[in-house]
Enzyme design. Sequence first.
Site, mmCIF file in Angstrom:
data_model
loop_
_atom_site.group_PDB
_atom_site.id
_atom_site.type_symbol
_atom_site.label_atom_id
_atom_site.label_comp_id
_atom_site.label_asym_id
_atom_site.label_seq_id
_atom_site.Cartn_x
_atom_site.Cartn_y
_atom_site.Cartn_z
ATOM 1 N N ASP A 1 94.582 57.680 94.728
ATOM 2 C CA ASP A 1 95.694 57.574 93.784
ATOM 3 C C ASP A 1 96.950 58.027 94.514
ATOM 4 O O ASP A 1 97.076 59.206 94.861
ATOM 5 C CB ASP A 1 95.448 58.450 92.559
ATOM 6 C CG ASP A 1 94.226 58.013 91.765
ATOM 7 O OD1 ASP A 1 93.908 56.809 91.794
ATOM 8 O OD2 ASP A 1 93.589 58.866 91.114
ATOM 9 N N ASP B 1 88.749 51.930 82.386
ATOM 10 C CA ASP B 1 89.093 53.355 82.386
ATOM 11 C C ASP B 1 88.512 53.928 81.103
ATOM 12 O O ASP B 1 88.854 53.476 80.002
ATOM 13 C CB ASP B 1 90.608 53.560 82.404
ATOM 14 C CG ASP B 1 91.226 53.191 83.741
ATOM 15 O OD1 ASP B 1 90.522 53.232 84.759
ATOM 16 O OD2 ASP B 1 92.423 52.857 83.764
#
Length: 266
Positions: A130, A11
């Site tokens: 998500d 990330d």
Amino acid sequence: MLTKRIIACLDVTGGRVVKGVNFVGLRDAGDPVAVAARYNAQGADELAFLDITATSDERDLILPIIEAVASQVFIPLTVGGGVRTQADVRRLLNAGADKVSFNSAAIADPQVIDTASAKYGAQCIVVAIDARRRSAEESRRITAGGRAIGPGWDVYSHGGRRNTGLDALAWAVEMQRRGAGEILLTSMDRDGTRIGFDLELTRAVSDAVGLPVIASGGVGTLDHLADGIQTGGADAVLAASIFHYGEYTVGQAKQHLAGRGIAVRR
């Protein structure tokens, strides 16, 4: 027997690898090029590079960093974050990506998956979902059919900032129909918590689609990786925290999966 994959995840924001909990509280985890090279050396099956603030910041792709990472790895590289158009797919493939992950852009314009898949092939197109479990109040939301939506998971966009109201299972099915080749499924409830994948979510999506599903969000032990495959039905498991800070190596993870009877590439 098809082997199961371990995917190390970077990330990235501000040019650094970070890790948070439930998509917030970010902690620095190093330089992306150095971290990528380490996972390549450890034997990760794939690498995911996710620019987690590109969409919310309305920022362009960070191609120089992506090119630098691609030059250090000799395993499949998936790049996501800020991918908006078919042209972005071409730019990322030219920069060294093997697969490109859509998230918010697919929600805004699902047709982009049709066009990108038709041009570059489903094997290049990943859709990241998500998902967050609905609260009791959200479960009472009335659908277009006039009924309460019921328990389940909603899809979030813009780095987990916006509830789209889309049902995660239905969205995964639609993305398969439009030409996605793989689903990267992250439980927002479990992200960074180290208590294990949301196995109910993982199994539900794995059963709903005929695509490979990557389980993401919540790994804290090596058993969690195995559970994602054996209980959740995932084809691949993604982890960050347990690898970033030296708690385990990818090699140790593969050895553990093999000990649980899971076929892995050694």
